[in-house]
Scaffold this active site. Structure first.
Site: not given
Ligand code: PEP
Length: 255
Positions: A6, A8, A98, A100, A174, A180, A214
């Site tokens: 992803n 982003k 997601h 976000e 998630e 993040g 992460s």
């Molecule tokens: C994500 O954006 O779905 C995600 C898991 O980000 P990160 O790996 O940076 O935590």
């Protein structure tokens, strides 16, 4: 196994070309694909087409996903992108719900369900994201939150299946506290989610479970278990193509 990058709101055309140049340096992609292991990349909307053509020109077996889509079919929805447009660009699936998008753009569980219906009707593979915040975890509300996020989507999928849709669905657990932040869940957390899904929503949902939060080349091996985790959704770490190679090497090694 679906391994999803992803991106982003990151990357430009030059960076995309360099990224794929690094990945092209490994000759195992086709063999991995034959084992059912596939890399999907979700770039920002303006680069869906460019990324697809760059992948094709290098003969790489990667799939392209969108990071979002509109629930409506077409028409006066300024700033939105339809499922038909994604299909027209060769996009194979779409991230939905997601955290976000839920947090910064007010996306509701009902909206995620509507989008899932539309994606399935267009033959786009939905990757439905769900997960609790740290406060919800601390308050012992995880299962309540997962059910609230999954149930309306699941209802739409059951209906679509009844209407003959066979498009697979991925469910990306998630936890918001892990995205993040550098803080990851542990395998035990993911096992707990897997058995909750199996018990409450059946084998089809449990067998589409991905983990995101992460993940990187150091943590990935400890988060994977055959039969429990069917892929990973990776943000920050997969902005670095060498990290993609290290993760594939660690998890899947020689074809
Ligand atoms: C994500 O954006 O779905 C995600 C898991 O980000 P990160 O790996 O940076 O935590």
């Amino acid at each position: 196994m679906h391994m999803i990058a992803n991106w982003k709101m990151n990357m430009t055309r030059g960076e995309i070309a360099s990224y794929l140049d690094v990945l092209s340096g490994d000759d195992r992609w086709q063999a991995w694909k034959e084992r059912g292991i596939r890399l999907f990349i979700a770039p920002p909307y303006p680069y869906l087409d460019f990324l697809g053509s760059q992948i094709r020109s290098r003969n790489l077996p990667f799939g392209v996903l969108a990071q979002n889509m509109c629930a409506f079919e077409k028409g006066a929805y300024t700033g939105e992108v339809s499922g038909a447009m994604l299909r027209d660009l060769g996009v194979e699936g779409v991230l939905l719900g997601h955290s976000e998008r839920r947090q910064y753009f007010g996306e509701t569980d009902a909206a995620v369900a509507e989008k899932t219906t539309r994606a399935l009707s267009m033959g786009l593979m939905p990757v439905v994201c769900f997960g609790e915040t740290w406060e919800e975890r601390e308050a012992g509300r995880c299962t309540e939150v997962w059910n609230r996020q999954i149930e309306p989507v699941r209802e739409r999928i059951v209906k679509a299946r009844g209407e003959g849709t066979g498009t697979p669905v991925n469910w990306a657990y998630e936890p918001v506290w892990a995205i993040g932040t550098g803080r990851t869940a542990v395998l035990e957390n993911i096992r707990e989610v897997s058995s909750h899904l199996r018990k409450n929503f059946g084998d089809e949902v449990a067998s589409g479970l991905l983990y995101g939060g992460s993940v990187n080349d150091e943590s990935v091996s400890g988060l994977w278990e055959k039969g429990t985790v069917h892929g990973f959704l990776v943000g920050t770490a997969f902005l670095e193509p060498k990290c993609v190679l290290r993760v594939f090497d660690r998890l899947f090694g020689c074809p």
